[in-house]
Design a protein around this motif. Structure first.
Motif, short mmCIF file in Angstrom:
data_model
loop_
_atom_site.label_atom_id
_atom_site.label_comp_id
_atom_site.label_asym_id
_atom_site.label_seq_id
_atom_site.Cartn_x
_atom_site.Cartn_y
_atom_site.Cartn_z
N TYR A 163 -1.50 -1.69 8.40
CA TYR A 163 -1.89 -3.04 8.81
C TYR A 163 -3.41 -3.15 8.88
N PHE A 164 -4.07 -2.12 9.39
CA PHE A 164 -5.53 -2.09 9.44
C PHE A 164 -6.10 -2.14 8.03
N MET A 165 -5.51 -1.35 7.11
CA MET A 165 -5.96 -1.37 5.72
C MET A 165 -5.76 -2.76 5.10
N TYR A 166 -4.63 -3.39 5.45
CA TYR A 166 -4.35 -4.74 4.93
C TYR A 166 -5.40 -5.73 5.42
N GLN A 167 -5.75 -5.67 6.69
CA GLN A 167 -6.75 -6.57 7.24
C GLN A 167 -8.11 -6.37 6.57
N LYS A 168 -8.41 -5.13 6.25
CA LYS A 168 -9.68 -4.81 5.59
C LYS A 168 -9.61 -5.00 4.08
N LYS A 169 -8.41 -5.41 3.60
CA LYS A 169 -8.18 -5.60 2.15
C LYS A 169 -8.48 -4.33 1.35
N VAL A 170 -8.01 -3.20 1.89
CA VAL A 170 -8.16 -1.90 1.23
C VAL A 170 -6.80 -1.48 0.73
N ASN A 180 0.84 -1.20 0.00
CA ASN A 180 0.00 0.00 0.00
C ASN A 180 0.87 1.25 0.00
#
Length: 377
Positions: A366-373, A316
């Protein structure tokens, strides 16, 4: 949102280069705030050790080379490495080259537009106050022209000729020309021909008044940086050699390019501001050495878990780069960790805040990764 080849998460086919995501994340790690840790440690301790590291994470005024000069071109190099995996795969599927050309041009121009936003924010300004040269514009244009060459040349040997030809052309362009009133071959900030051309053809303002380190003319040799990445990606994708042999050859060519850069430096100084031909060879050589190291550890030996920290960033990278336009990270860090700075007090409170500043950005990714954003261009 569509995919930006290599600049974010890419579809690199079944033999995906996981090392590419990790190396991209390693690269972005330093410009998302980690470099400030070295600067604050030096200020806090006045230690020669931290002083050397701090020095390496700053740019020379003009000629010369430091580690921080590598961050930007390494990103463009990696954009090229992914091309044979992403764009090449679409060609193999039989997609029309003209359609892919439109796609490549669109991506390049979108990156250039994002660069204008990054430089100037969302505020509408008179055109003379807008800075059009930017890191993203150079990556976008360098990627675009390198990919156009890739689309219309079938053989890597022809691409290699383009790589070397562009470097020689740029050398001759600056060697036998200059700004009016300066001798031919003048490479000073005011007298060099690239900056003079930018003053004539570029709209808006230049970063240093009479020079822009991301000017239009010095984007010409940046195409070779992208082409070197394409040649490397093509080798990794199509050469039948095993991973160890590929690692050795990349490292060998990396060392060779560094030697050639140092030789060329005698006549054509290594200079990031001008993106000189010797600079292209220097950063290209180091990029090859870094990629060979990451490739060997991650893709050949299979040690992937340690790289998760960097891959979160690399998947990202455009999002975190552009985030500063919309998010006040310093305010966010101070709001969450101000108590830690107060607890430590001077002089190490600044060090702690620099670490927290980088950490809070990573956890955002990491939050974006977990949300697949993922932000993809």
């Amino acid at each position: 949102m569509t995919t930006l080849p290599n600049l974010d998460q890419n579809s690199l086919s079944s033999n995906r280069l996981y090392s590419l995501d990790a190396l991209r994340g390693f690269d972005m790690f330093w410009i998302m705030g980690a470099d400030e840790v070295f600067h604050t440690m030096f200020k806090a301790t006045d230690s020669p050790f931290w002083g050397v590291l701090s020095h390496q994470f700053s740019h020379p005024e003009w000629h010369g080379f430091r580690f921080y000069d590598l961050i930007f071109p390494l990103f463009l190099f990696m954009a090229g490495v992914a091309t044979p995996f992403s764009l090449g795969k679409e060609i193999e599927k039989g997609k029309n080259r003209e359609q892919l050309l439109v796609k490549v041009i669109k991506r390049g121009l979108i990156l250039a537009a994002l660069g204008v936003v990054y430089n100037n924010g969302l505020e509408i300004k008179p055109i003379e106050e807008i800075r059009f040269g930017s890191v993203l514009a150079r990556i976008g244009l360098g990627y675009m022209f390198a990919n156009i060459i890739y689309l219309y040349t079938k053989k890597p040997t022809i691409q290699a000729i383009w790589f070397g030809g562009i470097l020689v052309f740029y050398y001759l362009l600056l060697k036998f020309n200059s700004a009016p009133g300066f001798p031919a071959g003048d490479l000073s900030q005011e007298g060099n021909f690239a900056s003079y051309m930018d003053r004539i053809i570029m709209p808006g303002r230049l970063y240093k008044g009479n020079h822009d380190p991301e000017g239009l003319t010095s984007t010409i040799p940046a195409i070779s940086t992208g082409l070197l990445g394409i040649l490397t990606g093509n080798y990794l994708k199509n050469d039948p050699s095993d991973g160890i042999q590929k690692t050795k050859r990349m490292a060998m060519f990396g060392a060779l390019f560094i030697v050639l850069a140092l030789i060329w430096n005698i006549d054509f100084p290594i200079n990031k501001n001008l993106w000189s031909s010797s600079f292209v060879l220097m950063v290209g050589g180091i990029s090859l050495l870094l990629l060979s190291l990451f490739y060997y550890i991650i893709d050949v030996k299979g040690y992937q878990k340690w790289s998760f920290f960097f891959r979160i960033i690399g998947m990202n990278s455009i999002l975190i780069y552009m985030s500063g336009v919309f998010i006040d990270w310093e305010y966010s860090t101070d709001s969450v960790f101000h108590w830690l700075g107060q607890l430590l007090g001077n002089p190490f409170n600044a060090v702690a805040m620099a670490i927290c500043y980088t950490g809070i950005k990573w956890y955002f990714l990491y939050f974006m990764y977990q949300k697949k954003v993922f932000l993809r261009v």
